[in-house]
Structures are given as structure tokens and as C-alpha cells.
Write an enzyme that holds these catalytic residues in place. Sequence first.
Site, mmCIF file in Angstrom:
data_model
loop_
_atom_site.group_PDB
_atom_site.id
_atom_site.type_symbol
_atom_site.label_atom_id
_atom_site.label_comp_id
_atom_site.label_asym_id
_atom_site.label_seq_id
_atom_site.Cartn_x
_atom_site.Cartn_y
_atom_site.Cartn_z
ATOM 1 C CG ASP A 160 50.649 32.814 86.134
ATOM 2 O OD1 ASP A 160 51.322 32.009 85.464
ATOM 3 O OD2 ASP A 160 50.926 33.120 87.309
ATOM 4 C CE LYS A 164 53.903 32.633 90.171
ATOM 5 N NZ LYS A 164 52.703 32.038 89.525
#
Length: 279
Positions: free
Chosen positions: A108, A71
Site C-alpha cells: 500500500d 490485514k
Amino acid sequence: MTISGKAKLAGVMGWPVGHSRSPRLHGYWLEQHGIDGAYVPLAVRPDDLAAALRALPKLGFRGCNLTVPHKEAALAVVDRVDAAARRIGAMNTVVVEADGTLSGSNTDAPGFIANLRQGAPGLDLAGKTAVVIGAGGAARAVVVGLIDAGVAGIRLANRSAERTQALVEAFAPVVGAVAWDARAQALAGADLLVNTTSLGMVGEPALDLPLDALPATATVTDIVYAPLETALLAAARARGNVAVDGLGMLLHQAVPGFAAWFGTTPTVTAELRAHVLGA
């Protein structure tokens, strides 16, 4: 459902990636909407990340999700990164544009807020106080989501003072540090409690956090979803707090990527939850 030679392709890159529930999640939506497409696990070693991402357009992929440990590293590979991913310092979604360039985003934060609002209908975060446990990548996404939702203050408690300080410096003055030993007292007057650590997950120790000082009106959520009902959530429900499990964050964060890759905006339903849990 039959997949043709013209199938739209996407997947999830991670190392390892076998544990990911994303293929089951996206596979459900593909089947539900009758889309000629596939979403596959892509086991990519850290050293191969840049080459793998750059290969997506050449292989006919519309994009991919990113999971641990990619990520953060992917930020330096893609051609453009959205503001949320820059603020969080990580990205979880890659879209191959029409010209073959790569756009990165982080879903997210909105995924966390969408799950919270679905699990606690009517919850208004504007002007409220939240306590966040943890200071890792997930905590950064949660903090950004809470700030964008209008919270007035976030009390951050984490075992590592160094990581706590880094997050506080990035998001001051909304975020303030709380000593780990004072985490239980920090719950006094809070409207929301969020656990962003792996404590409470299967195979990990439980989160040691007495809830005595937490108001009965506060909402409690845990981003852990294995088990679905962590010891923290069970304790919160037992004392009358609204408790929201972490599975919905996984489901809601997947919506924008699916829409970009496959051209249809899916919905998060009880049936989807049951399907993903059946993995």
C-alpha cells in the site's frame, strides 16, 4: 481466454469480499498478457483466516491479496513478513513460496506514492511538509510511504486523539499531532494534503475541511475512489490545486503481487483505469 488445468491461481480474501474490484483488475492483466491463470474472490470469515491461508499451497494457489478485516490478523499466520508490513502493522499481499511457506508484504505504501507521482508528475516530496487526515490502517501505510519518500514533517489530524497518539509515537519525530479542531489551520504552509479516512465516500458524510489556508501550490489527494471525484478533490481543483484521486493507489499496489504470482510485471494505464471503473 481458456483456463487450463495448469492455470496459475490467486485471489483476494475478505469478509465480505463481493465489493472488491481486484478480480476485475487482475482479470484485465491476465487477459492482456495472455496468461493461463485466474484471480478469484475468496469469502473467508475471520475465524477461518488461518486455515484458509494455510490451505493456499494445498489448493495450488500462488498467493492472495488480503482486504478488510484480515490485514492485521494475517501477520500472526504467515511464516515471514517484510519490513514495510511490520512498520505499518498490516499486510495486503501473500506469496506462496516454492517450499510451500507463506511470505507476507504490504504494497500500500509504494502504491500510494506511485499513484501520487503519476497523478502529479514532477512532484518532489523530499524535505516537504504533509498534512494527513486520519489515523487508521490506511494512514499508517501513507505515513510510511511519505517517510520513505523523504518528507520532512507530517501533521496528523484525526477525530480520535488516542489513535493519533499511537501513530505519532510509532513514527516520531517526523509525525506530529494536530488537534481535530485545528485541522484547517494546519494546512498553512503545507505542500501535500492527504485524506485517508472514509469521509467523502459514497454513503459517508463529507470531510469537513475548509481549504482557505492551503497554499495554491500544494497537491491534494484522497484515497477514496468511490466517488472518484470527492468533494475534497473538487474543492481543491476549483481553487487551482493539483488533485489526485485514489483509484491509482488500488491499481499500483496490485503490481508486485501480480508479478509474483503470474511471472509478469504489468503496468498501470488509462485503459486499465477505465476498465476497473466500469465494474
